[in-house]
Write a protein that holds these residues in place. Structure first.
Motif, PDB file in Angstrom:
ATOM      1  N   ALA A 152       2.771  85.018   9.177  1.00  0.00           N
ATOM      2  CA  ALA A 152       3.417  84.326   8.250  1.00  0.00           C
ATOM      3  C   ALA A 152       4.716  83.902   8.956  1.00  0.00           C
ATOM      4  N   ARG A 153       5.569  85.120   9.211  1.00  0.00           N
ATOM      5  CA  ARG A 153       6.956  84.798   9.774  1.00  0.00           C
ATOM      6  C   ARG A 153       7.028  84.118  11.135  1.00  0.00           C
ATOM      7  N   LEU A 154       6.225  84.297  11.998  1.00  0.00           N
ATOM      8  CA  LEU A 154       5.919  83.703  13.509  1.00  0.00           C
ATOM      9  C   LEU A 154       5.427  82.286  13.211  1.00  0.00           C
ATOM     10  N   ALA A 155       4.780  81.800  12.069  1.00  0.00           N
ATOM     11  CA  ALA A 155       4.350  80.446  11.744  1.00  0.00           C
ATOM     12  C   ALA A 155       5.538  79.814  11.182  1.00  0.00           C
ATOM     13  N   ASP A 156       6.446  80.323  10.817  1.00  0.00           N
ATOM     14  CA  ASP A 156       7.671  79.702  10.027  1.00  0.00           C
ATOM     15  C   ASP A 156       8.351  78.963  10.972  1.00  0.00           C
ATOM     16  N   ARG A 157       8.094  77.259  10.765  1.00  0.00           N
ATOM     17  CA  ARG A 157       8.656  76.492  11.742  1.00  0.00           C
ATOM     18  C   ARG A 157      10.126  76.294  11.836  1.00  0.00           C
ATOM     19  N   SER A 158      10.844  76.768  10.935  1.00  0.00           N
ATOM     20  CA  SER A 158      12.208  76.789  10.708  1.00  0.00           C
ATOM     21  C   SER A 158      12.690  77.855  11.768  1.00  0.00           C
ATOM     22  N   ARG A 159      12.107  78.640  12.119  1.00  0.00           N
ATOM     23  CA  ARG A 159      12.564  79.890  12.904  1.00  0.00           C
ATOM     24  C   ARG A 159      11.796  80.004  14.376  1.00  0.00           C
ATOM     25  N   PHE A 160      10.562  79.258  14.144  1.00  0.00           N
ATOM     26  CA  PHE A 160       9.886  79.342  15.636  1.00  0.00           C
ATOM     27  C   PHE A 160       9.139  78.030  15.620  1.00  0.00           C
ATOM     28  N   PRO A 161       9.890  76.978  15.825  1.00  0.00           N
ATOM     29  CA  PRO A 161       9.378  75.353  15.790  1.00  0.00           C
ATOM     30  C   PRO A 161       8.517  75.203  17.001  1.00  0.00           C
ATOM     31  N   ASN A 162       8.534  75.869  18.197  1.00  0.00           N
ATOM     32  CA  ASN A 162       7.845  75.482  19.091  1.00  0.00           C
ATOM     33  C   ASN A 162       6.638  76.427  19.620  1.00  0.00           C
ATOM     34  N   LEU A 163       6.327  77.444  18.678  1.00  0.00           N
ATOM     35  CA  LEU A 163       5.319  78.679  18.771  1.00  0.00           C
ATOM     36  C   LEU A 163       3.988  77.980  18.873  1.00  0.00           C
ATOM     37  N   SER A 164       3.083  78.217  20.054  1.00  0.00           N
ATOM     38  CA  SER A 164       2.085  77.613  19.969  1.00  0.00           C
ATOM     39  C   SER A 164       0.709  78.871  20.275  1.00  0.00           C
ATOM     40  N   ARG A 165       1.344  80.045  20.270  1.00  0.00           N
ATOM     41  CA  ARG A 165       0.179  81.118  20.722  1.00  0.00           C
ATOM     42  C   ARG A 165       0.659  82.432  20.096  1.00  0.00           C
ATOM     43  N   ILE A 166      -0.082  83.331  19.680  1.00  0.00           N
ATOM     44  CA  ILE A 166       0.150  84.525  19.210  1.00  0.00           C
ATOM     45  C   ILE A 166      -1.015  85.421  19.745  1.00  0.00           C
ATOM     46  N   VAL A 167      -0.895  86.509  20.386  1.00  0.00           N
ATOM     47  CA  VAL A 167      -1.992  87.410  21.131  1.00  0.00           C
ATOM     48  C   VAL A 167      -1.389  88.798  19.986  1.00  0.00           C
ATOM     49  N   ILE A 168      -2.622  89.298  19.625  1.00  0.00           N
ATOM     50  CA  ILE A 168      -2.603  90.595  18.769  1.00  0.00           C
ATOM     51  C   ILE A 168      -3.517  91.681  19.605  1.00  0.00           C
ATOM     52  N   ALA A 169      -2.765  92.519  20.102  1.00  0.00           N
ATOM     53  CA  ALA A 169      -3.227  93.425  21.261  1.00  0.00           C
ATOM     54  C   ALA A 169      -3.134  94.860  20.704  1.00  0.00           C
ATOM     55  N   GLY A 193      -4.966  75.366  12.199  1.00  0.00           N
ATOM     56  CA  GLY A 193      -4.696  73.990  11.697  1.00  0.00           C
ATOM     57  C   GLY A 193      -3.125  73.620  11.907  1.00  0.00           C
ATOM     58  N   ARG A 194      -2.428  74.448  12.184  1.00  0.00           N
ATOM     59  CA  ARG A 194      -0.998  74.422  12.230  1.00  0.00           C
ATOM     60  C   ARG A 194      -0.393  74.406  13.708  1.00  0.00           C
ATOM     61  N   GLY A 195      -1.382  74.298  14.518  1.00  0.00           N
ATOM     62  CA  GLY A 195      -0.947  74.395  15.970  1.00  0.00           C
ATOM     63  C   GLY A 195      -0.594  75.584  16.768  1.00  0.00           C
ATOM     64  N   ILE A 196      -1.240  76.765  16.082  1.00  0.00           N
ATOM     65  CA  ILE A 196      -0.775  77.854  16.625  1.00  0.00           C
ATOM     66  C   ILE A 196      -2.224  78.638  16.894  1.00  0.00           C
ATOM     67  N   ARG A 197      -2.338  79.031  18.191  1.00  0.00           N
ATOM     68  CA  ARG A 197      -3.744  79.618  18.494  1.00  0.00           C
ATOM     69  C   ARG A 197      -3.594  81.159  18.343  1.00  0.00           C
ATOM     70  N   VAL A 198      -4.192  81.939  17.766  1.00  0.00           N
ATOM     71  CA  VAL A 198      -4.251  83.422  17.715  1.00  0.00           C
ATOM     72  C   VAL A 198      -5.424  84.122  18.160  1.00  0.00           C
ATOM     73  N   THR A 199      -4.963  84.893  19.321  1.00  0.00           N
ATOM     74  CA  THR A 199      -6.067  85.647  20.066  1.00  0.00           C
ATOM     75  C   THR A 199      -6.061  86.942  19.778  1.00  0.00           C
ATOM     76  N   TYR A 200      -7.036  87.750  20.455  1.00  0.00           N
ATOM     77  CA  TYR A 200      -7.132  89.262  20.092  1.00  0.00           C
ATOM     78  C   TYR A 200      -7.568  90.104  21.448  1.00  0.00           C
ATOM     79  N   VAL A 201      -6.897  91.211  21.390  1.00  0.00           N
ATOM     80  CA  VAL A 201      -7.120  92.021  22.623  1.00  0.00           C
ATOM     81  C   VAL A 201      -7.465  93.715  22.245  1.00  0.00           C
TER      82      VAL A 201
END
Length: 368
Positions: A152-169, A193-201
């Motif tokens: 949720a913090r990483l998806a905050d567009r006021s802080r991370f407006p250009n984030l498009s990928r999150i990897v959970i490893a 749906g908010r333009g952020i792809r989450v992947t898992y390792v």
């Protein structure tokens, strides 16, 4: 058998059992951590998760387009995993440039007490955080709730407006967290749906959450083998009453990459889960991972979750994350197999990896 020996046998067996139990009680994971993370994130009012991060999560970072969340093993040594994440980002070169690194620390009560931490710091049982159990304090929040808060913090567009990928490893115990979180969490789906792809390792875990009762090993004398965290029965609060069939359908559609050490083949490794629930999944981590992936492929022939065997590496988080396929999964760096990259067709990736893997005898020693 002489009568004296016969009468003494129960005492001898009890002594052996007590010594084995005592040895486990002195296990490294039962000791307080040496280093406590220097940052924190509010998961709920009055409840903070401690973590390491390569940037201030409260400040705006328009330069960040990728975030990599690395999950520590059962020693809860987040500082070690943070150093490994930094080394992997450096090894990835241009692919890793600018990636934000976050390493949460799932502390146990022994850590919380030993370091006299404030009452609002979340802490779990020594094993419960690996399966998404609720914290012992200060509030009954799952380790998965804590990961949701990071997303949720990483998806905050006021802080991370250009984030498009999150990897959970995660590696080892952290691999267990990553696999179970990928099974139960819907947070990553919502971010798509908010333009952020989450992947898992998922790297070298001791066990997996199976989607059916079938196992490669015996289960007759192991009544809990299909209960959570080993199966989809008796799910934790975090699951929200979801049906196993729905969880399976969602899980196999998610972008999960499995990394297995080609030499993680020691059936007596000190950190290996030796419970009957885990033993039903195979004798050691490499076999368990291969069997789990094969079971998924049997049910879902079009599964788009690649498995990569890293040759020459045992139970070693730094080398797994820093391998070619590790860097590919974390940062999309090139070089995972001849002409392959994590995320390609699992059947072709599987053939490629085995073609380059040296034979590893069962029980071969693995670095820690």
């Amino acid at each position: 058998m002489p009568s004296l020996l016969r009468s003494a046998l129960p005492l001898l067996l009890a002594l052996v059992a007590c010594r084995a139990e005592a040895a486990d009680e002195r296990g490294p994971h039962r000791k307080p951590v040496a280093v406590v993370a220097d940052r924190s994130l509010a998961v709920a009012p009055g409840a903070r998760l401690l973590l390491f991060a390569s940037a201030d999560l409260d400040a705006p970072h328009p330069e960040v387009s990728r975030a990599v969340i690395v999950l520590h093993g059962r020693l809860r040594d987040a500082d070690v995993y943070y150093a490994s994440a930094l080394a992997a980002r450096e090894a990835a070169g241009a692919a890793g440039a600018g990636a934000l690194l976050v390493v949460p620390q799932f502390l146990g009560r022994t850590d919380w007490e030993a370091h006299a931490l404030p009452p609002d710091v979340l802490h779990w049982t020594l094993e419960g955080w690996q399966g998404g159990d609720d914290a012992l304090g200060p509030a009954p929040l799952s380790s998965f709730d804590a990961l949701d808060a990071i997303l949720a913090r990483l998806a905050d567009r006021s802080r991370f407006p250009n984030l498009s990928r999150i990897v959970i490893a995660g590696h080892s115990g952290g691999g267990q967290v990553a696999q179970r979180y990928a099974m139960l969490s819907r947070a990553g789906d919502a971010l798509a749906g908010r333009g952020i792809r989450v992947t898992y390792v998922v790297a070298n875990p001791s066990s997996y959450a199976y989607v059916t009762p079938e196992r490669p090993g015996p289960t007759a004398d192991c009544p809990g083998y299909d209960s959570w965290k080993y199966g989809l029965q008796d799910l934790p609060r975090y699951a929200g009453g979801a049906a196993p069939a729905a969880l399976e359908a969602a899980y196999v559609a998610r972008p999960v990459t499995y990394l297995l050490g080609g030499l993680d083949t020691d059936p007596h490794h000190p950190a290996l889960d030796r419970s009957c629930m885990a033993e039903a999944q195979g004798p050691f981590r490499l076999a368990r991972g291969e069997a789990y992936w094969a079971a998924l492929r049997a049910r879902h022939p079009d599964l788009r979750q690649p498995l990569h065997v890293v040759p020459g590496v045992g139970h070693d988080g730094r080398r797994m994350l820093g391998s070619a396929c590790g860097l590919s999964a974390l940062f999309d760096a090139p070089g995972c197999g001849p002409g392959e990259a994590a995320g390609t067709d699992p059947a072709s990736a599987r053939r490629t990896d085995h073609a380059t893997q040296p034979a590893a005898p069962a029980g071969a020693a693995s670095p820690r």
